[in-house]
Motif scaffolding. Sequence first.
Motif, mmCIF file in Angstrom:
data_model
loop_
_atom_site.group_PDB
_atom_site.id
_atom_site.type_symbol
_atom_site.label_atom_id
_atom_site.label_comp_id
_atom_site.label_asym_id
_atom_site.label_seq_id
_atom_site.Cartn_x
_atom_site.Cartn_y
_atom_site.Cartn_z
ATOM 1 N N PRO A 131 25.386 -14.740 -84.166
ATOM 2 C CA PRO A 131 26.531 -15.479 -85.180
ATOM 3 C C PRO A 131 25.784 -15.874 -86.537
ATOM 4 C CG PRO A 131 26.511 -16.409 -83.092
ATOM 5 C CD PRO A 131 25.383 -15.224 -83.076
ATOM 6 N N GLY A 132 26.605 -15.497 -87.649
ATOM 7 C CA GLY A 132 26.110 -15.845 -88.838
ATOM 8 C C GLY A 132 25.444 -14.598 -89.599
ATOM 9 N N TYR A 133 25.524 -13.538 -89.016
ATOM 10 C CA TYR A 133 24.734 -12.229 -89.375
ATOM 11 C C TYR A 133 25.406 -11.013 -89.186
ATOM 12 C CZ TYR A 133 20.865 -15.492 -89.834
ATOM 13 O OH TYR A 133 19.968 -16.454 -90.250
ATOM 14 N N THR A 134 25.567 -10.288 -90.059
ATOM 15 C CA THR A 134 26.161 -8.840 -89.993
ATOM 16 C C THR A 134 25.415 -8.119 -88.773
ATOM 17 O OG1 THR A 134 26.978 -8.840 -92.260
ATOM 18 C CG2 THR A 134 27.091 -6.820 -91.096
ATOM 19 N N SER A 135 26.437 -7.677 -87.835
ATOM 20 C CA SER A 135 25.923 -6.911 -86.727
ATOM 21 C C SER A 135 25.926 -5.573 -87.077
ATOM 22 C CB SER A 135 26.571 -7.231 -85.525
ATOM 23 O OG SER A 135 26.457 -6.096 -84.588
ATOM 24 N N PHE A 136 24.705 -4.420 -86.620
ATOM 25 C CA PHE A 136 24.718 -3.264 -86.832
ATOM 26 C C PHE A 136 26.081 -2.578 -86.122
ATOM 27 C CE2 PHE A 136 23.467 0.694 -85.800
ATOM 28 C CZ PHE A 136 22.996 1.473 -86.877
ATOM 29 N N SER A 137 26.458 -3.264 -84.982
ATOM 30 C CA SER A 137 27.650 -2.544 -84.535
ATOM 31 C C SER A 137 28.859 -2.480 -85.364
ATOM 32 C CB SER A 137 27.636 -3.289 -83.158
ATOM 33 O OG SER A 137 28.262 -4.539 -83.484
ATOM 34 N N MET A 138 28.901 -3.479 -86.262
ATOM 35 C CA MET A 138 30.229 -3.348 -87.470
ATOM 36 C C MET A 138 30.182 -2.439 -88.148
ATOM 37 S SD MET A 138 31.740 -5.973 -86.313
ATOM 38 C CE MET A 138 32.945 -6.149 -87.900
ATOM 39 N N LEU A 139 28.780 -2.037 -88.433
ATOM 40 C CA LEU A 139 28.731 -0.700 -89.246
ATOM 41 C C LEU A 139 29.006 0.481 -88.631
ATOM 42 C CD1 LEU A 139 25.186 -1.472 -90.814
ATOM 43 C CD2 LEU A 139 27.337 -2.035 -91.899
ATOM 44 N N LEU A 140 29.066 0.597 -87.276
ATOM 45 C CA LEU A 140 29.392 1.686 -86.450
ATOM 46 C C LEU A 140 30.884 1.756 -86.121
ATOM 47 C CD1 LEU A 140 26.603 1.590 -83.822
ATOM 48 C CD2 LEU A 140 27.323 3.551 -85.251
ATOM 49 N N CYS A 141 31.767 0.779 -86.892
ATOM 50 C CA CYS A 141 33.226 0.880 -86.663
ATOM 51 C C CYS A 141 33.744 1.168 -88.118
ATOM 52 C CB CYS A 141 33.745 -0.602 -86.549
ATOM 53 S SG CYS A 141 33.147 -1.114 -84.862
ATOM 54 N N GLY A 142 34.685 1.994 -88.134
ATOM 55 C CA GLY A 142 35.185 2.382 -89.336
ATOM 56 C C GLY A 142 35.170 4.024 -89.624
ATOM 57 N N SER A 143 35.378 4.250 -90.952
ATOM 58 C CA SER A 143 35.291 5.728 -91.293
ATOM 59 C C SER A 143 34.205 6.459 -91.177
ATOM 60 C CB SER A 143 35.734 5.506 -92.814
ATOM 61 O OG SER A 143 35.550 6.857 -93.509
ATOM 62 N N ASP A 144 34.210 7.687 -91.011
ATOM 63 C CA ASP A 144 32.976 8.566 -90.914
ATOM 64 C C ASP A 144 32.962 9.312 -92.149
ATOM 65 O OD1 ASP A 144 34.781 10.399 -90.321
ATOM 66 O OD2 ASP A 144 33.569 10.900 -88.282
ATOM 67 N N SER A 145 33.779 8.865 -93.198
ATOM 68 C CA SER A 145 33.865 10.041 -94.438
ATOM 69 C C SER A 145 33.019 9.582 -95.233
ATOM 70 C CB SER A 145 35.355 10.078 -94.830
ATOM 71 O OG SER A 145 35.660 8.725 -95.283
ATOM 72 N N MET A 146 31.636 9.796 -95.108
ATOM 73 C CA MET A 146 30.498 9.174 -95.977
ATOM 74 C C MET A 146 30.761 10.015 -97.244
ATOM 75 S SD MET A 146 27.300 11.013 -94.359
ATOM 76 C CE MET A 146 26.346 11.468 -95.653
ATOM 77 N N PRO A 147 30.061 9.523 -98.374
ATOM 78 C CA PRO A 147 29.945 10.139 -99.646
ATOM 79 C C PRO A 147 29.093 11.272 -99.785
ATOM 80 C CG PRO A 147 29.020 8.110 -99.864
ATOM 81 C CD PRO A 147 29.499 8.149 -98.527
ATOM 82 N N VAL A 148 29.184 12.289 -100.335
ATOM 83 C CA VAL A 148 28.251 13.383 -100.563
ATOM 84 C C VAL A 148 27.324 13.161 -101.672
ATOM 85 C CG1 VAL A 148 27.906 15.872 -101.297
ATOM 86 C CG2 VAL A 148 30.134 15.038 -99.931
ATOM 87 N N VAL A 149 26.149 12.977 -101.184
ATOM 88 C CA VAL A 149 25.151 12.609 -102.318
ATOM 89 C C VAL A 149 24.072 13.900 -102.328
ATOM 90 C CG1 VAL A 149 23.311 11.040 -102.770
ATOM 91 C CG2 VAL A 149 25.318 10.237 -101.575
ATOM 92 N N PRO A 150 24.030 14.337 -103.473
ATOM 93 C CA PRO A 150 22.777 15.336 -103.960
ATOM 94 C C PRO A 150 21.465 14.921 -103.649
ATOM 95 C CG PRO A 150 23.519 14.511 -105.808
ATOM 96 C CD PRO A 150 24.524 13.725 -105.076
ATOM 97 N N ILE A 151 20.994 15.666 -102.672
ATOM 98 C CA ILE A 151 19.695 15.045 -102.139
ATOM 99 C C ILE A 151 18.510 16.246 -102.670
ATOM 100 C CG2 ILE A 151 17.807 14.743 -100.348
ATOM 101 C CD1 ILE A 151 20.192 12.833 -100.224
ATOM 102 N N HIS A 152 17.689 15.981 -103.453
ATOM 103 C CA HIS A 152 16.628 17.080 -104.127
ATOM 104 C C HIS A 152 15.344 16.783 -102.805
ATOM 105 C CE1 HIS A 152 19.134 17.057 -107.608
ATOM 106 N NE2 HIS A 152 18.950 15.625 -107.468
#
Length: 177
Positions: free
Chosen positions: A147-168
């Motif tokens: 309680p009171g903290y953002t759970s990692f499991s909350m990050l696992l909910c939602g869209s899986d359309s991540m932005p495309v980021v150029p990696i060098h």
Amino acid sequence: MIFRSPHPDVQIPDLPLTQFVLRHAARLAGKPAIIDGVTGHGFTYGELASGIRTVASALAERGLRAGDVFAIYAPNSPEYVIAFHAVVSLGGIVTTVNSAATSDELTYQLIDAGATYLLTAPECLERAVAAVETSPVRDLFVFGDVPGYTSFSMLLCGSDSMPVVPIHTTEDVAALP
């Protein structure tokens, strides 16, 4: 004196790390990718790839950008792998912190690495909270539900359309152990 292996040199592909790790994920989607040896909890390659995309998308929505440093202060777990690769796939840099580190040691590493995000485990939370007070960290996540903290499991909910980021691949830093 330089010693050479009797074996041929290893060819390092010019691919971003996460793309390299997941290059066979679609073909192996139903096969186990990572398993916690103690609990048996784990993810298939399909779940791993999806989890990485979903967490990356959520972190991008929360402001994580290429070059940002994300600290992970927790024991190893299957979710640790998802967090690591989600950050790296966005061009972020992961600094791994020994889960036995004191709050002073954690503070030092957070400041030294310039970490602005921190992911920890419930058993490390007290030390993490103390370290965050005097560090550049602006967002704290916790494996599990505290309680009171953002759970990692909350990050696992939602869209899986991540932005495309150029990696060098020859220039970008992925990890600061």
